[in-house]
Scaffold this motif. Structure first.
Motif, PDB file in Angstrom:
ATOM      1  N   ALA A   1       0.703  -1.314   0.044  1.00  0.00           N
ATOM      2  CA  ALA A   1       0.185  -0.058   0.024  1.00  0.00           C
ATOM      3  C   ALA A   1       0.831   1.139   0.179  1.00  0.00           C
ATOM      4  O   ALA A   1       0.273   2.211  -0.294  1.00  0.00           O
ATOM      5  CB  ALA A   1      -0.919   0.094   1.045  1.00  0.00           C
TER       6      ALA A   1
ATOM      7  N   VAL B   1      -9.673  -0.688  -0.802  1.00  0.00           N
ATOM      8  CA  VAL B   1      -9.299  -2.027  -1.715  1.00  0.00           C
ATOM      9  C   VAL B   1     -10.626  -3.066  -1.211  1.00  0.00           C
ATOM     10  O   VAL B   1     -11.021  -3.934  -1.832  1.00  0.00           O
ATOM     11  CB  VAL B   1      -7.847  -2.404  -1.433  1.00  0.00           C
ATOM     12  CG1 VAL B   1      -7.790  -3.844  -1.754  1.00  0.00           C
ATOM     13  CG2 VAL B   1      -6.962  -1.667  -2.241  1.00  0.00           C
TER      14      VAL B   1
ATOM     15  N   THR C   1      -6.264  -2.433  -8.578  1.00  0.00           N
ATOM     16  CA  THR C   1      -7.764  -2.160  -8.039  1.00  0.00           C
ATOM     17  C   THR C   1      -8.707  -1.807  -9.394  1.00  0.00           C
ATOM     18  O   THR C   1      -9.712  -2.367  -9.506  1.00  0.00           O
ATOM     19  CB  THR C   1      -7.688  -1.196  -7.133  1.00  0.00           C
ATOM     20  OG1 THR C   1      -6.567  -1.473  -6.197  1.00  0.00           O
ATOM     21  CG2 THR C   1      -9.152  -1.134  -6.328  1.00  0.00           C
TER      22      THR C   1
ATOM     23  N   VAL D   1      -6.234   3.482   2.236  1.00  0.00           N
ATOM     24  CA  VAL D   1      -6.237   2.692   1.124  1.00  0.00           C
ATOM     25  C   VAL D   1      -6.917   1.262   1.200  1.00  0.00           C
ATOM     26  O   VAL D   1      -7.555   0.648   0.403  1.00  0.00           O
ATOM     27  CB  VAL D   1      -4.648   2.546   0.597  1.00  0.00           C
ATOM     28  CG1 VAL D   1      -4.443   1.471  -0.495  1.00  0.00           C
ATOM     29  CG2 VAL D   1      -4.507   4.124   0.121  1.00  0.00           C
ATOM     30  N   GLU D   2      -6.603   0.577   2.356  1.00  0.00           N
ATOM     31  CA  GLU D   2      -6.958  -0.909   2.388  1.00  0.00           C
ATOM     32  C   GLU D   2      -8.377  -1.008   2.565  1.00  0.00           C
ATOM     33  O   GLU D   2      -9.060  -1.963   2.074  1.00  0.00           O
ATOM     34  CB  GLU D   2      -6.200  -1.470   3.751  1.00  0.00           C
ATOM     35  CG  GLU D   2      -4.861  -1.559   3.656  1.00  0.00           C
ATOM     36  CD  GLU D   2      -4.536  -2.761   3.167  1.00  0.00           C
ATOM     37  OE1 GLU D   2      -5.144  -3.728   2.728  1.00  0.00           O
ATOM     38  OE2 GLU D   2      -3.168  -3.103   3.030  1.00  0.00           O
TER      39      GLU D   2
ATOM     40  N   TYR E   1      -9.391   4.992  -2.880  1.00  0.00           N
ATOM     41  CA  TYR E   1      -7.983   4.955  -3.396  1.00  0.00           C
ATOM     42  C   TYR E   1      -7.510   6.224  -3.843  1.00  0.00           C
ATOM     43  O   TYR E   1      -6.499   6.675  -3.457  1.00  0.00           O
ATOM     44  CB  TYR E   1      -7.780   3.427  -3.951  1.00  0.00           C
ATOM     45  CG  TYR E   1      -6.419   2.920  -3.929  1.00  0.00           C
ATOM     46  CD1 TYR E   1      -5.530   3.727  -4.140  1.00  0.00           C
ATOM     47  CD2 TYR E   1      -6.395   1.547  -3.520  1.00  0.00           C
ATOM     48  CE1 TYR E   1      -4.112   3.132  -4.162  1.00  0.00           C
ATOM     49  CE2 TYR E   1      -5.113   1.178  -3.439  1.00  0.00           C
ATOM     50  CZ  TYR E   1      -3.834   1.774  -3.816  1.00  0.00           C
ATOM     51  OH  TYR E   1      -2.723   1.381  -3.486  1.00  0.00           O
TER      52      TYR E   1
ATOM     53  N   THR F   1      -7.447   8.991  -1.915  1.00  0.00           N
ATOM     54  CA  THR F   1      -6.323   9.251  -0.904  1.00  0.00           C
ATOM     55  C   THR F   1      -5.161   9.860  -1.545  1.00  0.00           C
ATOM     56  O   THR F   1      -4.305  10.569  -1.090  1.00  0.00           O
ATOM     57  CB  THR F   1      -6.239   8.092  -0.291  1.00  0.00           C
ATOM     58  OG1 THR F   1      -7.468   7.351   0.409  1.00  0.00           O
ATOM     59  CG2 THR F   1      -5.042   8.147   0.885  1.00  0.00           C
TER      60      THR F   1
ATOM     61  N   LEU G   1      -2.989   0.571  -7.139  1.00  0.00           N
ATOM     62  CA  LEU G   1      -4.178   1.188  -7.889  1.00  0.00           C
ATOM     63  C   LEU G   1      -4.291   0.904  -9.040  1.00  0.00           C
ATOM     64  O   LEU G   1      -5.667   0.554  -9.371  1.00  0.00           O
ATOM     65  CB  LEU G   1      -3.427   2.947  -7.746  1.00  0.00           C
ATOM     66  CG  LEU G   1      -4.678   3.670  -8.500  1.00  0.00           C
ATOM     67  CD1 LEU G   1      -5.950   3.900  -7.807  1.00  0.00           C
ATOM     68  CD2 LEU G   1      -4.103   5.059  -8.740  1.00  0.00           C
TER      69      LEU G   1
END
Lengths: 92, 151, 128
Positions: free
Chosen positions: A60, B125, A71, B121-122, B82, B85, A68
């Motif tokens: 991360a 996801v 995802t 972020v987690e 995501y 951020t 990114l």
């Protein structure tokens, strides 16, 4: 047809096995994969990010741009399945 | 379209199992910094709990808890958290996805701010993976009709 | 004894290559699209196992989570292949979903999933 397939598979497998002769042995602590950039991640994860799990910190933080992209890939896959298959039957 | 096959044993065990699975999924997402886990794994566990609901009850039971519109919006919201951020870091004066500048808006020092940025972020996801897995499963298993049961 | 060390150091790569070639054979020789897809999954699984085996270190290395008192790089497994394969597994599931969706569309269009039958139908439609 099947003979050609078996021939191609055997040739490819033989070439790959020949290529493993140059690989480092299994579990070698001095292999190139574990000397290049991973000691930097292992030693930097506590002082730089305060995260004990270094898989999370590499996923991360150090390689966040990569994640990114991943995802976005699974988001695209979900939307593609929806667009290909979804049928609204009773006019809603 | 298949009608629902009612079985008391399966439905009782599933009713007991689903809350425990969802709690464990949230734990895996939230505690991914100190133990094995993270957004991908926790999102898959959360999606598995909803898929278990579809298998043992029917699709209407899932739709009453998570509608199709909500599920599709959650797909986009996960990716948006995501990317948002990353853009927040740019707005605060750092690089894209450089979480250490988040200490300007969070009450922590720059090193701990990277921890907090990773947590955000987690979560994004996890939401994205959960809703995408549910969406793919429903579309493929019911051939796009979203009706009836699957058992 | 030298030959024995050589075999012990390399045999796990050979096992993954055999697994990968099973998947490759299914992809190029089978006639049914579902069997081709299963072959692709076996292929990807072999690649994932290969990467995970690169990450291992002998000599008491532990999982890549920082513990009190251990701060040398050789005391932890290599975290980088684990990270790459973590994302690769999720992408594998996504590609599998898209492939199955395309197969469902093919079945709706042609009524079969055998490759040669689909090619025969396409050739017949072209001649009309």
């Amino acid at each position: 047809m099947r003979i050609i397939a078996i021939f191609a598979v055997v040739i490819t497998g033989f070439l790959l096995i020949y290529a493993t002769l140059d690989m480092p042995n299994w579990g070698d602590p001095n292999s190139p994969a574990s000397r290049h950039v991973s000691p930097r991640y292992i030693e930097g994860t506590m002082p730089e990010t305060a995260t004990p799990n270094m898989v999370t910190s590499v996923l991360a933080d150090y390689r966040g741009y990569d994640t990114l992209g991943e995802t976005t890939v699974i988001f695209t896959a979900g939307i593609v399945c929806l667009m290909l298959l979804r049928r609204v039957t009773n006019g809603q | 379209m298949v009608n629902r096959y009612e079985n008391v044993l399966i439905e009782t065990v599933t009713r007991l199992l689903i809350p425990a699975m969802q709690l464990f999924g949230l734990y895996v997402i939230a505690h991914g910094h100190g133990s094995p886990g993270g957004g991908f794994q926790g999102g898959c566990i959360l999606a598995a709990s909803f898929i278990l609901m579809v298998i043992s009850y029917d699709i209407k039971e899932l739709k009453s808890r998570m509608s199709e519109n909500l599920n599709t919006i959650l797909c986009a919201i996960g990716v948006f958290i995501y990317g948002g951020t990353g853009l927040l870091c740019v707005i605060l004066g750092g690089n894209f996805l450089d979480y250490s500048v988040l200490h300007k808006i969070l009450p922590v020092d720059p090193i701990k701010a990277r921890y907090m940025g990773m947590l955000m972020v987690e979560i994004g996801v996890g939401i994205a993976v959960m809703s995408v897995m549910i969406s793919i499963f429903l579309n493929i298993a019911s051939r796009g009709e979203h009706e009836g049961a699957l058992n | 004894m030298d030959t024995m060390d050589f075999i012990i150091g390399k045999y796990n790569y050979w096992v993954y290559i055999v697994l990968m070639m099973i998947g490759f054979y299914a992809m190029i020789a089978k006639n049914n699209f579902v069997k081709k897809l299963v072959g692709m999954n076996i292929f990807q699984t072999a690649i994932i196992l290969y990467y995970i085996s690169i990450a291992s270190k002998k000599g008491g290395a532990t999982i890549p989570i920082i513990k009190e008192g251990l701060d040398k790089a050789h005391q932890y497994l290599n975290p980088l292949p684990h990270v790459l394969m973590l994302t690769a597994i999720v992408v594998m599931v996504s590609t599998f979903g898209v492939a199955v969706a395309i197969l469902i569309m093919l079945y709706r269009r042609y009524g079969t999933l055998e490759e040669d039958e689909i090619m025969a139908i396409i050739k017949m439609e072209k001649q009309k």
